[in-house]
Design an enzyme around this catalytic site. Structure first.
Site, PDB file in Angstrom:
ATOM      1  N   GLU A  64     -25.619  14.137  -2.678  1.00  0.00           N
ATOM      2  CA  GLU A  64     -27.052  14.323  -2.408  1.00  0.00           C
ATOM      3  C   GLU A  64     -27.906  13.596  -3.449  1.00  0.00           C
ATOM      4  N   CYS A  99       0.827  -1.216   0.000  1.00  0.00           N
ATOM      5  CA  CYS A  99       0.000   0.000   0.000  1.00  0.00           C
ATOM      6  C   CYS A  99       0.857   1.260   0.000  1.00  0.00           C
ATOM      7  N   HIS A 152     -26.733  20.440  -0.397  1.00  0.00           N
ATOM      8  CA  HIS A 152     -26.815  21.014  -1.742  1.00  0.00           C
ATOM      9  C   HIS A 152     -25.808  22.135  -1.912  1.00  0.00           C
ATOM     10  N   LYS A 199      -0.249   5.374  -6.062  1.00  0.00           N
ATOM     11  CA  LYS A 199      -1.338   5.404  -7.062  1.00  0.00           C
ATOM     12  C   LYS A 199      -2.220   6.627  -6.860  1.00  0.00           C
ATOM     13  N   TYR A 235      -8.739  -3.394 -11.336  1.00  0.00           N
ATOM     14  CA  TYR A 235      -8.483  -2.126 -10.660  1.00  0.00           C
ATOM     15  C   TYR A 235      -7.188  -1.491 -11.191  1.00  0.00           C
ATOM     16  N   CYS A 266      -1.640   1.726  -3.020  1.00  0.00           N
ATOM     17  CA  CYS A 266      -2.628   2.793  -2.818  1.00  0.00           C
ATOM     18  C   CYS A 266      -2.023   4.195  -2.803  1.00  0.00           C
ATOM     19  N   GLU A 324      -6.841   1.970 -13.328  1.00  0.00           N
ATOM     20  CA  GLU A 324      -6.339   3.136 -12.591  1.00  0.00           C
ATOM     21  C   GLU A 324      -5.055   3.682 -13.226  1.00  0.00           C
TER      22      GLU A 324
HETATM   23  P1  FAD Z   1       1.495  -6.298   1.775  1.00  0.00           P
HETATM   24  O1  FAD Z   1       1.206  -4.869   1.987  1.00  0.00           O
HETATM   25  O2  FAD Z   1       1.858  -6.738   0.409  1.00  0.00           O
HETATM   26  O3  FAD Z   1       2.675  -6.654   2.812  1.00  0.00           O
HETATM   27  C1  FAD Z   1       3.329  -7.879   2.829  1.00  0.00           C
HETATM   28  C2  FAD Z   1       4.796  -7.659   3.158  1.00  0.00           C
HETATM   29  O4  FAD Z   1       5.415  -8.912   3.468  1.00  0.00           O
HETATM   30  C3  FAD Z   1       5.569  -7.097   1.976  1.00  0.00           C
HETATM   31  O5  FAD Z   1       6.419  -6.049   2.403  1.00  0.00           O
HETATM   32  C4  FAD Z   1       6.390  -8.288   1.499  1.00  0.00           C
HETATM   33  O6  FAD Z   1       7.563  -7.912   0.820  1.00  0.00           O
HETATM   34  C5  FAD Z   1       6.665  -8.996   2.810  1.00  0.00           C
HETATM   35  N1  FAD Z   1       7.013 -10.409   2.675  1.00  0.00           N
HETATM   36  C6  FAD Z   1       6.554 -11.298   1.759  1.00  0.00           C
HETATM   37  N2  FAD Z   1       7.076 -12.520   1.996  1.00  0.00           N
HETATM   38  C7  FAD Z   1       7.874 -12.395   3.085  1.00  0.00           C
HETATM   39  C8  FAD Z   1       8.663 -13.305   3.826  1.00  0.00           C
HETATM   40  N3  FAD Z   1       8.721 -14.592   3.500  1.00  0.00           N
HETATM   41  N4  FAD Z   1       9.380 -12.836   4.866  1.00  0.00           N
HETATM   42  C9  FAD Z   1       9.312 -11.514   5.224  1.00  0.00           C
HETATM   43  N5  FAD Z   1       8.564 -10.623   4.566  1.00  0.00           N
HETATM   44  C10 FAD Z   1       7.852 -11.057   3.509  1.00  0.00           C
HETATM   45  N6  FAD Z   1      -6.054  -1.151  -1.585  1.00  0.00           N
HETATM   46  C11 FAD Z   1      -6.928  -0.209  -1.172  1.00  0.00           C
HETATM   47  O7  FAD Z   1      -7.630  -0.410  -0.172  1.00  0.00           O
HETATM   48  N7  FAD Z   1      -7.061   0.972  -1.839  1.00  0.00           N
HETATM   49  C12 FAD Z   1      -6.320   1.264  -2.925  1.00  0.00           C
HETATM   50  O8  FAD Z   1      -6.466   2.350  -3.508  1.00  0.00           O
HETATM   51  C13 FAD Z   1      -5.385   0.299  -3.372  1.00  0.00           C
HETATM   52  N8  FAD Z   1      -4.610   0.558  -4.449  1.00  0.00           N
HETATM   53  C14 FAD Z   1      -3.683  -0.366  -4.835  1.00  0.00           C
HETATM   54  C15 FAD Z   1      -2.891  -0.064  -5.932  1.00  0.00           C
HETATM   55  C16 FAD Z   1      -1.953  -0.967  -6.367  1.00  0.00           C
HETATM   56  C17 FAD Z   1      -1.105  -0.620  -7.560  1.00  0.00           C
HETATM   57  C18 FAD Z   1      -1.796  -2.194  -5.670  1.00  0.00           C
HETATM   58  C19 FAD Z   1      -0.754  -3.176  -6.117  1.00  0.00           C
HETATM   59  C20 FAD Z   1      -2.584  -2.505  -4.579  1.00  0.00           C
HETATM   60  C21 FAD Z   1      -3.540  -1.593  -4.154  1.00  0.00           C
HETATM   61  N9  FAD Z   1      -4.367  -1.849  -3.069  1.00  0.00           N
HETATM   62  C22 FAD Z   1      -5.281  -0.926  -2.663  1.00  0.00           C
HETATM   63  C23 FAD Z   1      -4.289  -3.131  -2.333  1.00  0.00           C
HETATM   64  C24 FAD Z   1      -3.457  -2.984  -1.050  1.00  0.00           C
HETATM   65  O9  FAD Z   1      -2.199  -2.430  -1.362  1.00  0.00           O
HETATM   66  C25 FAD Z   1      -3.290  -4.358  -0.401  1.00  0.00           C
HETATM   67  O10 FAD Z   1      -4.568  -4.908  -0.168  1.00  0.00           O
HETATM   68  C26 FAD Z   1      -2.548  -4.275   0.936  1.00  0.00           C
HETATM   69  O11 FAD Z   1      -1.292  -3.668   0.779  1.00  0.00           O
HETATM   70  C27 FAD Z   1      -2.373  -5.688   1.514  1.00  0.00           C
HETATM   71  O12 FAD Z   1      -1.634  -5.633   2.707  1.00  0.00           O
HETATM   72  P2  FAD Z   1      -0.886  -6.924   3.254  1.00  0.00           P
HETATM   73  O13 FAD Z   1      -0.291  -6.515   4.560  1.00  0.00           O
HETATM   74  O14 FAD Z   1      -1.759  -8.092   3.207  1.00  0.00           O
HETATM   75  O15 FAD Z   1       0.287  -7.218   2.221  1.00  0.00           O
HETATM   76  P1  NAP Z   2      -7.541  -7.967 -10.881  1.00  0.00           P
HETATM   77  O1  NAP Z   2      -8.488  -6.943 -10.361  1.00  0.00           O
HETATM   78  O2  NAP Z   2      -7.707  -9.372 -10.492  1.00  0.00           O
HETATM   79  O3  NAP Z   2      -7.555  -7.842 -12.483  1.00  0.00           O
HETATM   80  C1  NAP Z   2      -6.720  -8.625 -13.292  1.00  0.00           C
HETATM   81  C2  NAP Z   2      -7.028  -8.337 -14.744  1.00  0.00           C
HETATM   82  O4  NAP Z   2      -6.059  -8.994 -15.561  1.00  0.00           O
HETATM   83  C3  NAP Z   2      -8.384  -8.858 -15.181  1.00  0.00           C
HETATM   84  O5  NAP Z   2      -8.931  -7.939 -16.091  1.00  0.00           O
HETATM   85  C4  NAP Z   2      -8.037 -10.179 -15.856  1.00  0.00           C
HETATM   86  O6  NAP Z   2      -8.936 -10.555 -16.858  1.00  0.00           O
HETATM   87  C5  NAP Z   2      -6.712  -9.840 -16.500  1.00  0.00           C
HETATM   88  N1  NAP Z   2      -5.855 -10.991 -16.738  1.00  0.00           N
HETATM   89  C6  NAP Z   2      -5.541 -11.981 -15.879  1.00  0.00           C
HETATM   90  N2  NAP Z   2      -4.670 -12.837 -16.436  1.00  0.00           N
HETATM   91  C7  NAP Z   2      -4.440 -12.389 -17.686  1.00  0.00           C
HETATM   92  C8  NAP Z   2      -3.634 -12.847 -18.754  1.00  0.00           C
HETATM   93  N3  NAP Z   2      -2.882 -13.938 -18.630  1.00  0.00           N
HETATM   94  N4  NAP Z   2      -3.632 -12.144 -19.907  1.00  0.00           N
HETATM   95  C9  NAP Z   2      -4.386 -11.034 -20.034  1.00  0.00           C
HETATM   96  N5  NAP Z   2      -5.168 -10.539 -19.062  1.00  0.00           N
HETATM   97  C10 NAP Z   2      -5.196 -11.214 -17.890  1.00  0.00           C
HETATM   98  O7  NAP Z   2      -6.055  -7.608 -10.477  1.00  0.00           O
HETATM   99  P2  NAP Z   2      -5.303  -6.247 -10.343  1.00  0.00           P
HETATM  100  O8  NAP Z   2      -5.925  -5.166 -11.129  1.00  0.00           O
HETATM  101  O9  NAP Z   2      -3.886  -6.610 -10.611  1.00  0.00           O
HETATM  102  O10 NAP Z   2      -5.497  -5.894  -8.796  1.00  0.00           O
HETATM  103  C11 NAP Z   2      -5.128  -6.811  -7.763  1.00  0.00           C
HETATM  104  C12 NAP Z   2      -5.862  -6.493  -6.483  1.00  0.00           C
HETATM  105  O11 NAP Z   2      -5.326  -5.308  -5.918  1.00  0.00           O
HETATM  106  C13 NAP Z   2      -7.324  -6.232  -6.686  1.00  0.00           C
HETATM  107  O12 NAP Z   2      -8.081  -7.404  -6.483  1.00  0.00           O
HETATM  108  C14 NAP Z   2      -7.659  -5.195  -5.653  1.00  0.00           C
HETATM  109  O13 NAP Z   2      -8.270  -5.774  -4.534  1.00  0.00           O
HETATM  110  C15 NAP Z   2      -6.347  -4.582  -5.261  1.00  0.00           C
HETATM  111  N6  NAP Z   2      -6.372  -3.185  -5.720  1.00  0.00           N
HETATM  112  C16 NAP Z   2      -7.272  -2.329  -5.168  1.00  0.00           C
HETATM  113  C17 NAP Z   2      -7.336  -1.033  -5.631  1.00  0.00           C
HETATM  114  C18 NAP Z   2      -8.312  -0.067  -5.031  1.00  0.00           C
HETATM  115  O14 NAP Z   2      -8.832  -0.319  -3.977  1.00  0.00           O
HETATM  116  N7  NAP Z   2      -8.589   1.045  -5.687  1.00  0.00           N
HETATM  117  C19 NAP Z   2      -6.512  -0.615  -6.644  1.00  0.00           C
HETATM  118  C20 NAP Z   2      -5.623  -1.515  -7.194  1.00  0.00           C
HETATM  119  C21 NAP Z   2      -5.565  -2.803  -6.714  1.00  0.00           C
HETATM  120  P3  NAP Z   2     -10.125 -11.635 -16.611  1.00  0.00           P
HETATM  121  O15 NAP Z   2     -11.269 -10.862 -16.048  1.00  0.00           O
HETATM  122  O16 NAP Z   2     -10.356 -12.165 -17.954  1.00  0.00           O
HETATM  123  O17 NAP Z   2      -9.589 -12.683 -15.664  1.00  0.00           O
END
Ligand code: FAD
Ligand code: NAP
Length: 596
Positions: free
Chosen positions: A574, A162, A569, A170, A302, A167, A306
């Site tokens: 609203e 995140c 408003h 982004k 997503y 997040c 985005e």
């Molecule tokens: P992570 O935040 O991924 O943390 C896991 C940590 O564990 C990482 O630092 C990893 O390197 C570490 N790790 C992994 N394996 C090991 C190991 N074996 N030993 C030690 N450390 C390890 N969510 C929202 O709610 N709103 C958003 O707008 C949003 N935007 C997103 C945009 C993008 C581009 C992405 C990729 C995700 C977005 N998300 C968003 C999703 C959100 O980032 C994740 O849901 C959240 O970060 C999950 O938290 P987590 O703690 O489960 O995992």
């Molecule tokens: P995602 O939402 O699961 O979308 C993956 C996309 O890739 C889908 O459109 C999927 O198509 C396509 N795809 C999968 N395999 C493919 C392949 N081999 N070739 C071509 N297209 C393929 O995943 P994501 O966008 O990577 O996001 C991951 C997670 O991060 C999300 O589930 C979300 O919870 C979190 N996230 C949250 C936010 C937010 O809160 N604003 C923002 C970013 C990320 P199909 O539908 O055909 O499978």
């Protein structure tokens, strides 16, 4: 060097009620008449330091006063719903079943382990869990380790996805793109914006990365302050109570009574030639040291939408490649409106297409061959950047889970309603768990509640239903509850009423912005109380609009309450209180008037 001074700085921040920073000098001024020079990237974060969570930490002595089940005898019930009674029973959430399982109790083995709890993963879920466990008297270590990306070798600090590559960067890039749009609008409002504006990608990246570094720093300080032992190492199980941590300086074996796995996920790469060599993912994009240029964004979830959205707003040329549908899992009427609003802004969507290969040409550009999955017709185009946004893979491989006996399901970890895995002392939270929303607030709350159940005597469990979310596309989409198709599936079309309407945000008129896709709907019970099952909104500041309605929906919102709520408003939120037309009526849902 920075960390050496961290304690002073944080103490200083906490003691001062007002903090003012100069964006240029990084001088912090405060009511304590102290002036401290800190790097700019730190000052940007200090500006946002939240008040400390006021909670009395149990003394080590209190930890010993657990009863025979391991539950602290005088345990705090903060965060507890007050026992095993489920909160409001929403008709489409099986909360009774969730609460039917008793809270798992652990037997304490006293000091025979190095720690009470080892959290593997220092992201949103892991950090929340670790800090809350310490607040409730546990001895906690938290491991975090980031492997560099395969294409560019990008790495980052503690805090997880995140903060570093999700997040936060982004949202900042989304904001940068909205600001560019706002400058154009400003001209229509009478501002003299004479020069043609153009973004500076490198400056944007630098600003974003500075903010991230400041958050990394504050996180490290916070962990130290809260007495969570942070270990920068990759964890893998030796057995169910022993972990091997691979550190920069060697290896360390540590033991704990309880483990929480919070390792999250990383972006997937497609299995096609050139994917890893030449394509990047969101892990690289926010620190890319060159302009992205013409970008192929593969994936219409997503992340794909985005990233394509803010790249377009910043003046680049993204194309979205869609394999099947846009925004799988979301209400498809809304998803298609989002896609159409992006197409209207000049973002092409290559429908029903998958990439076949990526080749680097002599001029450095990337030749992408792709095919239509329905016709098998092949085509190709040249791009500056190829961005894979095809979903994320759970990081189970490094954990050596078979050594601990933990079951895996499709690179995720299945857990029960208490985030317990199949192994008695091992839990999992956040993105790594199977079949739950991958969102930061979900990860944080689940991690915190787990710690309170483990060490605070609480019983409240995470409710994964009715989680509100926003897709930060140029015209944002936010929702909470059921999609129209899911409501129909659960209750039947005859039992569902959909109230809907297009609307015209007041502020769109002067710059003549398109209002074609400003639309919202409430999916509700057709008869009886007309309970609201889902709310969907496309328009400005969608997350801000839906957040409050999410609390209302969770509390049993009905259509009657919604339309008898007096609006504010002129706002776009609203419009939910003005919903009067049902889809079933066939009446025109476009607005006729503004203020009457
Ligand atoms: P992570 O935040 O991924 O943390 C896991 C940590 O564990 C990482 O630092 C990893 O390197 C570490 N790790 C992994 N394996 C090991 C190991 N074996 N030993 C030690 N450390 C390890 N969510 C929202 O709610 N709103 C958003 O707008 C949003 N935007 C997103 C945009 C993008 C581009 C992405 C990729 C995700 C977005 N998300 C968003 C999703 C959100 O980032 C994740 O849901 C959240 O970060 C999950 O938290 P987590 O703690 O489960 O995992
Ligand atoms: P995602 O939402 O699961 O979308 C993956 C996309 O890739 C889908 O459109 C999927 O198509 C396509 N795809 C999968 N395999 C493919 C392949 N081999 N070739 C071509 N297209 C393929 O995943 P994501 O966008 O990577 O996001 C991951 C997670 O991060 C999300 O589930 C979300 O919870 C979190 N996230 C949250 C936010 C937010 O809160 N604003 C923002 C970013 C990320 P199909 O539908 O055909 O499978």
């Amino acid at each position: 060097m920075i960390l050496c001074n961290s304690k002073i700085s944080v103490t200083f921040v906490r003691q001062c009620s007002t903090i003012l920073t100069s964006p240029h000098t990084g001088i912090i001024q405060n009511r304590c008449s102290l002036t401290t020079r800190v790097p700019n990237w730190i000052s940007s974060s200090l500006n946002c330091v939240q008040p400390t969570y006021q909670r009395t930490m149990n003394s080590p002595g209190q930890r010993e006063s657990r009863d025979s089940t391991g539950t602290p005898s005088g345990g705090s019930s903060i965060g507890s719903s007050g026992g095993a009674t489920p909160p409001f029973q929403h008709p489409h959430c099986d909360r009774t079943a969730m609460y039917a399982q008793p809270v798992r109790k652990l037997s304490t083995k006293g000091g025979s382990y190095d720690y009470d709890l080892i959290v593997i993963g220092g992201g949103s879920a892991g950090l929340a869990c670790a800090k809350e466990a310490v607040l409730n008297g546990a001895r906690v270590a938290c491991l975090d380790y980031v492997k560099p990306t395969p294409t560019l070798g990008t790495k980052w600090g503690v805090g997880g996805t995140c903060v570093n590559v999700g997040c936060i960067p982004k949202k900042l890039m989304h904001q940068a793109s909205l600001l560019g749009e706002a400058v154009h609008e400003a001209a229509a409002y009478g501002w003299n914006v004479n020069e043609k504006i153009k973004p500076d990608w490198n400056k944007l990246v630098q600003s974003v990365q500075n903010h991230i570094k400041s958050v990394n720093w504050v996180t490290r300080v916070d962990l130290r302050d809260k007495k969570v032992e942070y270990i920068n190492g990759l964890g893998s199980f030796v057995d169910s109570h022993t972990l091997l941590a691979k550190l920069k300086s060697g290896e360390r074996t540590i033991t704990a009574q309880t483990f929480v796995i919070a390792v999250g996920g990383r972006p997937r790469y497609p299995d096609i030639p050139g994917a890893v060599e030449y394509g990047i993912t969101s892990d690289d994009l926010f620190s890319l040291d060159r302009e992205p240029g013409k970008t192929l964004v593969v994936g219409a979830g997503y992340i794909g939408l985005e990233c394509a959205g803010f790249l377009k707003g910043l003046g680049y040329e993204p194309t979205v490649m869609v394999r099947s549908i846009v925004l799988r899992g979301f209400d498809q009427q809304m998803a298609e409106l989002v896609a159409a609003s992006m197409e209207e802004r000049g973002i092409p969507f290559l429908r029903k297409s998958v990439p076949l290969s990526v080749q680097k040409q002599d001029d450095g550009k990337l030749l992408v061959k792709y095919k239509n999955v329905e016709t098998d017709e092949e085509a190709e185009d040249v791009f500056d950047t190829v961005l894979w946004a095809i979903g994320r893979k759970g990081l189970v491989d490094d954990l050596n889970l078979p050594n601990a006996g933990v079951t895996v399901q499709k690179d995720k970890i299945p857990v029960d309603s208490q985030e317990a895995t199949n192994v008695a002392n091992i839990y999992a939270v956040g993105d790594i768990i199977y079949g739950k929303p991958e969102l930061t607030p979900v990860a944080v709350l689940a991690g915190r509640l787990l710690a309170r159940r483990l060490y605070g005597g609480a019983t409240q469990r995470m409710d994964y239903n009715d989680v509100a979310t926003t897709v930060f596309t140029p015209l944002e989409y936010a929702c909470v509850g059921l999609s129209e198709e899911e409501a129909v599936k659960q209750y039947g079309a005859d039992e569902i009423e959909v109230f809907h309407g297009y609307y015209k945000p007041t502020e769109f008129f002067i710059p003549q912005k398109s209002v074609r896709y400003c639309y919202l709907k409430a999916v509700a019970e057709r008869h009886g109380d007309q309970r609201v099952y889902g709310l969907h909104y496309i328009g400005p500041v969608a997350g801000e609009v839906i957040q409050g309605f999410a609390a209302a929906l969770k509390s049993g919102l009905t259509i009657n309450t919604l339309i008898n709520t007096v609006g504010i408003h002129p706002t776009t939120a609203e419009e939910f209180t003005r919903l009067a037309i049902t889809k079933r009526s066939g009446l025109d849902p476009t607005p006729a008037s503004c203020c009457s």
